[in-house]
Scaffold this motif. Sequence first.
Motif, PDB file in Angstrom:
ATOM      1  N   GLY A  58      65.928  92.824  42.555  1.00  0.00           N
ATOM      2  CA  GLY A  58      66.451  92.942  41.201  1.00  0.00           C
ATOM      3  C   GLY A  58      65.411  93.432  40.220  1.00  0.00           C
ATOM      4  O   GLY A  58      64.410  94.031  40.591  1.00  0.00           O
ATOM      5  N   LEU A  59      65.664  93.148  38.964  1.00  0.00           N
ATOM      6  CA  LEU A  59      64.785  93.581  37.886  1.00  0.00           C
ATOM      7  C   LEU A  59      63.415  92.933  38.041  1.00  0.00           C
ATOM      8  O   LEU A  59      63.309  91.716  38.140  1.00  0.00           O
ATOM      9  N   THR A  60      62.377  93.754  38.090  1.00  0.00           N
ATOM     10  CA  THR A  60      61.020  93.217  38.175  1.00  0.00           C
ATOM     11  C   THR A  60      60.174  93.593  36.966  1.00  0.00           C
ATOM     12  O   THR A  60      59.287  92.850  36.592  1.00  0.00           O
ATOM     13  N   VAL A  61      60.463  94.753  36.356  1.00  0.00           N
ATOM     14  CA  VAL A  61      59.709  95.195  35.182  1.00  0.00           C
ATOM     15  C   VAL A  61      60.664  95.863  34.207  1.00  0.00           C
ATOM     16  O   VAL A  61      61.504  96.665  34.599  1.00  0.00           O
ATOM     17  N   MET A  62      60.507  95.508  32.939  1.00  0.00           N
ATOM     18  CA  MET A  62      61.250  96.176  31.877  1.00  0.00           C
ATOM     19  C   MET A  62      60.230  96.577  30.817  1.00  0.00           C
ATOM     20  O   MET A  62      59.472  95.726  30.333  1.00  0.00           O
ATOM     21  N   GLU A  63      60.180  97.859  30.495  1.00  0.00           N
ATOM     22  CA  GLU A  63      59.209  98.352  29.528  1.00  0.00           C
ATOM     23  C   GLU A  63      59.906  98.862  28.280  1.00  0.00           C
ATOM     24  O   GLU A  63      60.948  99.506  28.359  1.00  0.00           O
ATOM     25  N   THR A  64      59.321  98.543  27.140  1.00  0.00           N
ATOM     26  CA  THR A  64      59.769  99.046  25.852  1.00  0.00           C
ATOM     27  C   THR A  64      58.572  99.730  25.200  1.00  0.00           C
ATOM     28  O   THR A  64      57.463  99.653  25.725  1.00  0.00           O
ATOM     29  N   PRO A  65      58.749 100.382  24.078  1.00  0.00           N
ATOM     30  CA  PRO A  65      57.594 101.006  23.420  1.00  0.00           C
ATOM     31  C   PRO A  65      56.514 100.005  22.989  1.00  0.00           C
ATOM     32  O   PRO A  65      55.347 100.367  22.871  1.00  0.00           O
ATOM     33  N   SER A  66      56.877  98.730  22.791  1.00  0.00           N
ATOM     34  CA  SER A  66      55.888  97.781  22.283  1.00  0.00           C
ATOM     35  C   SER A  66      55.472  96.684  23.262  1.00  0.00           C
ATOM     36  O   SER A  66      54.458  96.031  23.041  1.00  0.00           O
ATOM     37  N   PHE A  67      56.218  96.450  24.335  1.00  0.00           N
ATOM     38  CA  PHE A  67      55.841  95.397  25.287  1.00  0.00           C
ATOM     39  C   PHE A  67      56.439  95.671  26.654  1.00  0.00           C
ATOM     40  O   PHE A  67      57.293  96.537  26.810  1.00  0.00           O
ATOM     41  N   SER A  68      55.970  94.920  27.639  1.00  0.00           N
ATOM     42  CA  SER A  68      56.520  94.968  28.997  1.00  0.00           C
ATOM     43  C   SER A  68      56.906  93.555  29.407  1.00  0.00           C
ATOM     44  O   SER A  68      56.221  92.590  29.068  1.00  0.00           O
ATOM     45  N   LEU A  69      57.994  93.437  30.149  1.00  0.00           N
ATOM     46  CA  LEU A  69      58.443  92.160  30.684  1.00  0.00           C
ATOM     47  C   LEU A  69      58.368  92.250  32.198  1.00  0.00           C
ATOM     48  O   LEU A  69      58.958  93.156  32.800  1.00  0.00           O
ATOM     49  N   HIS A  70      57.637  91.338  32.803  1.00  0.00           N
ATOM     50  CA  HIS A  70      57.460  91.311  34.252  1.00  0.00           C
ATOM     51  C   HIS A  70      58.102  90.037  34.787  1.00  0.00           C
ATOM     52  O   HIS A  70      57.895  88.956  34.242  1.00  0.00           O
ATOM     53  N   ILE A  71      58.872  90.179  35.865  1.00  0.00           N
ATOM     54  CA  ILE A  71      59.558  89.030  36.455  1.00  0.00           C
ATOM     55  C   ILE A  71      59.066  88.849  37.882  1.00  0.00           C
ATOM     56  O   ILE A  71      59.107  89.780  38.689  1.00  0.00           O
ATOM     57  N   PHE A  72      58.588  87.643  38.163  1.00  0.00           N
ATOM     58  CA  PHE A  72      58.150  87.278  39.504  1.00  0.00           C
ATOM     59  C   PHE A  72      58.998  86.096  39.952  1.00  0.00           C
ATOM     60  O   PHE A  72      59.061  85.079  39.268  1.00  0.00           O
ATOM     61  N   GLN A  73      59.676  86.241  41.091  1.00  0.00           N
ATOM     62  CA  GLN A  73      60.490  85.143  41.610  1.00  0.00           C
ATOM     63  C   GLN A  73      59.811  84.575  42.844  1.00  0.00           C
ATOM     64  O   GLN A  73      59.490  85.297  43.785  1.00  0.00           O
ATOM     65  N   SER A  74      59.593  83.262  42.838  1.00  0.00           N
ATOM     66  CA  SER A  74      58.942  82.608  43.975  1.00  0.00           C
ATOM     67  C   SER A  74      59.933  82.439  45.121  1.00  0.00           C
ATOM     68  O   SER A  74      61.133  82.660  44.967  1.00  0.00           O
ATOM     69  N   GLN A  75      59.433  82.009  46.266  1.00  0.00           N
ATOM     70  CA  GLN A  75      60.270  81.769  47.439  1.00  0.00           C
ATOM     71  C   GLN A  75      61.304  80.674  47.175  1.00  0.00           C
ATOM     72  O   GLN A  75      62.354  80.648  47.782  1.00  0.00           O
ATOM     73  N   THR A  76      60.987  79.771  46.266  1.00  0.00           N
ATOM     74  CA  THR A  76      61.891  78.659  45.967  1.00  0.00           C
ATOM     75  C   THR A  76      62.918  78.991  44.891  1.00  0.00           C
ATOM     76  O   THR A  76      63.745  78.155  44.556  1.00  0.00           O
ATOM     77  N   THR A 113      60.016  65.833  37.851  1.00  0.00           N
ATOM     78  CA  THR A 113      61.297  65.910  38.549  1.00  0.00           C
ATOM     79  C   THR A 113      61.685  67.380  38.660  1.00  0.00           C
ATOM     80  O   THR A 113      61.677  68.106  37.659  1.00  0.00           O
ATOM     81  N   LEU A 114      62.029  67.818  39.872  1.00  0.00           N
ATOM     82  CA  LEU A 114      62.389  69.212  40.091  1.00  0.00           C
ATOM     83  C   LEU A 114      63.495  69.669  39.154  1.00  0.00           C
ATOM     84  O   LEU A 114      64.401  68.907  38.829  1.00  0.00           O
ATOM     85  N   GLU A 115      63.394  70.935  38.753  1.00  0.00           N
ATOM     86  CA  GLU A 115      64.390  71.597  37.913  1.00  0.00           C
ATOM     87  C   GLU A 115      64.420  71.102  36.465  1.00  0.00           C
ATOM     88  O   GLU A 115      65.250  71.544  35.690  1.00  0.00           O
TER      89      GLU A 115
END
Length: 135
Positions: A58-76, A113-115
């Motif tokens: 899925g979405l891992t990087v979204m770039e705009t003129p002023s910032f970048s959003l990076h998404i890292f999903q763990s195995q869990t 507590t998880l979650e």
Amino acid sequence: MGVKSIYILNKAGGLIFQRDFGDSLSKLDSNDYLVIAGTLHSVHAITTRISPVAGSSGLTVMETPSFSLHIFQSQTGIKFMILTDRQQYGIDSIASRIHHLYSDYVMKNPFYTLEMPIRCEKFDRYLGAYISTVA
């Protein structure tokens, strides 16, 4: 500063941690952060399903003129969303280190507590110290 904000979402898309770094971001209220997290979780889930590449994460990087959003999903299934300057480099190692801090100071905390929302002073302190070295 390179890293502007960090969001951590649980498997269901609930915001369990959020922290802004530096003064470059205008402060939002807690409801705004929840809406942002829910929207990003939904977009990530949708892009995982509509990707033309089989087995896409899925979405891992979204770039705009002023910032970048990076998404890292763990195995869990925990999602780490990192908002950075466009010029920030080494995001994979930053995400890996944040995940390592999460594993060491949150998951090994017997009172966590998880979650549920993260309320761990050591995690917050070490995360802040690490992000200050990345800048």
